[in-house]
Design an enzyme around this catalytic site. Structure first.
Site, PDB file in Angstrom:
ATOM      1  N   TYR A 227      17.181  46.871  54.490  1.00 20.34           N
ATOM      2  CA  TYR A 227      16.675  46.093  53.744  1.00 20.34           C
ATOM      3  C   TYR A 227      15.268  45.376  53.777  1.00 20.34           C
ATOM      4  CZ  TYR A 227      17.481  42.375  50.342  1.00 20.34           C
ATOM      5  OH  TYR A 227      17.572  41.374  49.235  1.00 20.34           O
TER       6      TYR A 227
ATOM      7  N   SER B 299      11.971  39.716  48.220  1.00 20.88           N
ATOM      8  CA  SER B 299      12.946  38.761  48.784  1.00 20.88           C
ATOM      9  C   SER B 299      11.893  38.175  49.926  1.00 20.88           C
ATOM     10  CB  SER B 299      13.816  39.478  49.528  1.00 20.88           C
ATOM     11  OG  SER B 299      14.522  38.916  50.566  1.00 20.88           O
TER      12      SER B 299
HETATM   13  P1  NAD Z   1      23.528  42.014  42.225  1.00 22.57           P
HETATM   14  O1  NAD Z   1      24.537  42.793  43.021  1.00 22.57           O
HETATM   15  O2  NAD Z   1      24.075  40.885  41.432  1.00 22.57           O
HETATM   16  O3  NAD Z   1      22.740  43.024  40.902  1.00 22.57           O
HETATM   17  C1  NAD Z   1      22.160  44.129  41.724  1.00 22.57           C
HETATM   18  C2  NAD Z   1      22.045  45.111  40.580  1.00 22.57           C
HETATM   19  O4  NAD Z   1      21.687  46.452  40.761  1.00 22.57           O
HETATM   20  C3  NAD Z   1      23.410  45.307  39.556  1.00 22.57           C
HETATM   21  O5  NAD Z   1      22.964  45.421  38.300  1.00 22.57           O
HETATM   22  C4  NAD Z   1      23.832  46.710  40.156  1.00 22.57           C
HETATM   23  O6  NAD Z   1      24.558  47.454  39.262  1.00 22.57           O
HETATM   24  C5  NAD Z   1      22.345  47.404  40.388  1.00 22.57           C
HETATM   25  N1  NAD Z   1      22.508  48.566  41.070  1.00 22.57           N
HETATM   26  C6  NAD Z   1      22.894  48.853  42.405  1.00 22.57           C
HETATM   27  N2  NAD Z   1      22.697  50.006  42.533  1.00 22.57           N
HETATM   28  C7  NAD Z   1      22.027  50.724  41.846  1.00 22.57           C
HETATM   29  C8  NAD Z   1      21.509  52.023  41.486  1.00 22.57           C
HETATM   30  N3  NAD Z   1      21.801  53.152  42.470  1.00 22.57           N
HETATM   31  N4  NAD Z   1      21.185  52.352  40.282  1.00 22.57           N
HETATM   32  C9  NAD Z   1      20.912  51.455  39.415  1.00 22.57           C
HETATM   33  N5  NAD Z   1      21.335  50.178  39.517  1.00 22.57           N
HETATM   34  C10 NAD Z   1      21.893  49.752  40.584  1.00 22.57           C
HETATM   35  O7  NAD Z   1      22.344  41.477  43.228  1.00 22.57           O
HETATM   36  P2  NAD Z   1      21.354  40.019  43.058  1.00 22.57           P
HETATM   37  O8  NAD Z   1      21.668  39.356  44.024  1.00 22.57           O
HETATM   38  O9  NAD Z   1      21.245  39.925  41.451  1.00 22.57           O
HETATM   39  O10 NAD Z   1      20.007  41.055  43.475  1.00 22.57           O
HETATM   40  C11 NAD Z   1      19.003  41.565  42.632  1.00 22.57           C
HETATM   41  C12 NAD Z   1      17.889  41.916  43.253  1.00 22.57           C
HETATM   42  O11 NAD Z   1      17.397  40.744  44.059  1.00 22.57           O
HETATM   43  C13 NAD Z   1      18.056  42.598  44.637  1.00 22.57           C
HETATM   44  O12 NAD Z   1      16.622  43.537  44.574  1.00 22.57           O
HETATM   45  C14 NAD Z   1      18.068  41.992  45.691  1.00 22.57           C
HETATM   46  O13 NAD Z   1      17.630  42.505  46.997  1.00 22.57           O
HETATM   47  C15 NAD Z   1      17.015  40.661  45.392  1.00 22.57           C
HETATM   48  N6  NAD Z   1      17.223  39.392  46.066  1.00 22.57           N
HETATM   49  C16 NAD Z   1      18.544  39.086  45.938  1.00 22.57           C
HETATM   50  C17 NAD Z   1      18.890  37.444  46.742  1.00 22.57           C
HETATM   51  C18 NAD Z   1      20.124  36.869  46.458  1.00 22.57           C
HETATM   52  O14 NAD Z   1      20.098  35.747  47.430  1.00 22.57           O
HETATM   53  N7  NAD Z   1      20.951  37.344  45.584  1.00 22.57           N
HETATM   54  C19 NAD Z   1      17.787  36.900  47.403  1.00 22.57           C
HETATM   55  C20 NAD Z   1      16.554  37.656  47.574  1.00 22.57           C
HETATM   56  C21 NAD Z   1      16.267  39.029  46.714  1.00 22.57           C
END
Ligand code: NAD
Length: 260
Positions: free
Chosen positions: A155, A142
């Site tokens: 985080y 991130s």
């Molecule tokens: P999201 O909530 O859409 O996806 C998260 C995924 O992780 C889902 O499939 C969920 O079921 C899974 N998950 C959660 N807990 C779990 C567990 N205990 N075991 C297995 N799976 C689990 O979120 P996203 O925005 O797609 O985020 C995905 C990644 O990207 C994360 O690591 C997040 O930190 C990172 N990220 C997101 C953003 C953003 O703006 N959306 C920015 C930077 C980084």
């Protein structure tokens, strides 16, 4: 480009993870999706990947807080497809609170899902990658792997941690045909982000456009969300031969956020 390869993507039942799964399937990789959610919805996404891209896609319900389930998922992938060639550590959650009120259990859970799960997947997948002399490990970090924001202790600590893990494993695998990199998105337009906009608008008495621009995108100079497709395309590039000299890199894709 990825024909015959197998990609395991943690946290791929929605958002960025699902984007990786679809983009890698489009390039011909067989896929293991993982994560939580409605069973029927997950089955629909799994079946869509198979039918749209003519690859095999299996689902693992492994909980990324449970080391034995994590190693079981890697073993299942190896048993099913013969190899894990591409590993994407993407599962992640967020919790926002000042440090003095931050619940101990939330700290432990975020460190487990956002950081320790990657240790366990990598440990289980690297021996096979080394023996085949080819592997790609991509960790979704991130912008918070590079800079901090208040109220996100767990985080930000976990994301900085995964940057360190990325560099260490890159050094250990550098002469084995394996690359290990971290992608550092800024704000990405995912269902998770989209869903919070109406409530935030109501709570603050501002328009949804103002929430996007002044609240969510306050730190992002482009004032545009990164898209899931852009992050997924970056990951696909990292799997290509052209990217074989990129390893141990912490790669921003953040609309200029970390340039400030
Ligand atoms: P999201 O909530 O859409 O996806 C998260 C995924 O992780 C889902 O499939 C969920 O079921 C899974 N998950 C959660 N807990 C779990 C567990 N205990 N075991 C297995 N799976 C689990 O979120 P996203 O925005 O797609 O985020 C995905 C990644 O990207 C994360 O690591 C997040 O930190 C990172 N990220 C997101 C953003 C953003 O703006 N959306 C920015 C930077 C980084």
């Amino acid at each position: 480009m990825l024909d015959g390869k197998t990609a395991v993507i943690t946290g791929s039942t929605s958002g960025i993870g699902l984007g990786y799964a679809r983009a890698m399937a489009e390039k011909g990789a067989n896929i293991v999706i993982n994560g939580f959610g409605d069973k029927d919805a997950i089955e629909k996404e799994r079946a869509a990947i198979e039918s749209e891209f003519k690859v095999k896609c299996v689902y693992s319900a492994a909980d990324m807080t449970k080391p034995d389930e994590i190693t079981g998922m890697i073993k299942m992938a190896e048993d099913t497809f013969g190899a894990v060639d591409i590993l994407v550590n993407n599962a992640g959650i967020q919790y926002v609170s000042p440090i003095e009120d931050f619940p101990d259990a939330k700290w432990d859970q975020i460190l487990a899902i956002n950081l320790s799960s990657a240790f366990h997947t990598i440990k289980a997948a690297v021996p096979g990658m080394k023996s085949r002399k080819w592997g790609r490990i991509i960790n979704t970090a991130s912008a918070h792997a590079l800079v901090a924001s208040p109220d996100k202790a767990a985080y930000v600590a976990a994301k900085h941690g995964i940057a360190g893990l990325t560099k260490v494993v890159a050094l250990e695998t550098a002469q084995h045909g394996v690359t290990v990199n971290a992608l550092c998105p800024g704000y990405v337009w995912t269902p998770l982000v989209e869903a919070q906009i109406p409530d935030t608008a109501k709570a603050r008495g501002i328009t949804e456009e103002e929430v996007k621009r002044d609240v969510l995108l306050a730190a992002q100079p482009t004032k545009e969300f990164v898209t899931v497709e852009q992050v997924a395309a970056y990951a696909v590039f990292l799997c290509s031969d052209a990217a074989s000299s990129i390893t141990g890199a912490i790669l921003p894709i953040d609309g200029g956020w970390t340039a400030e």
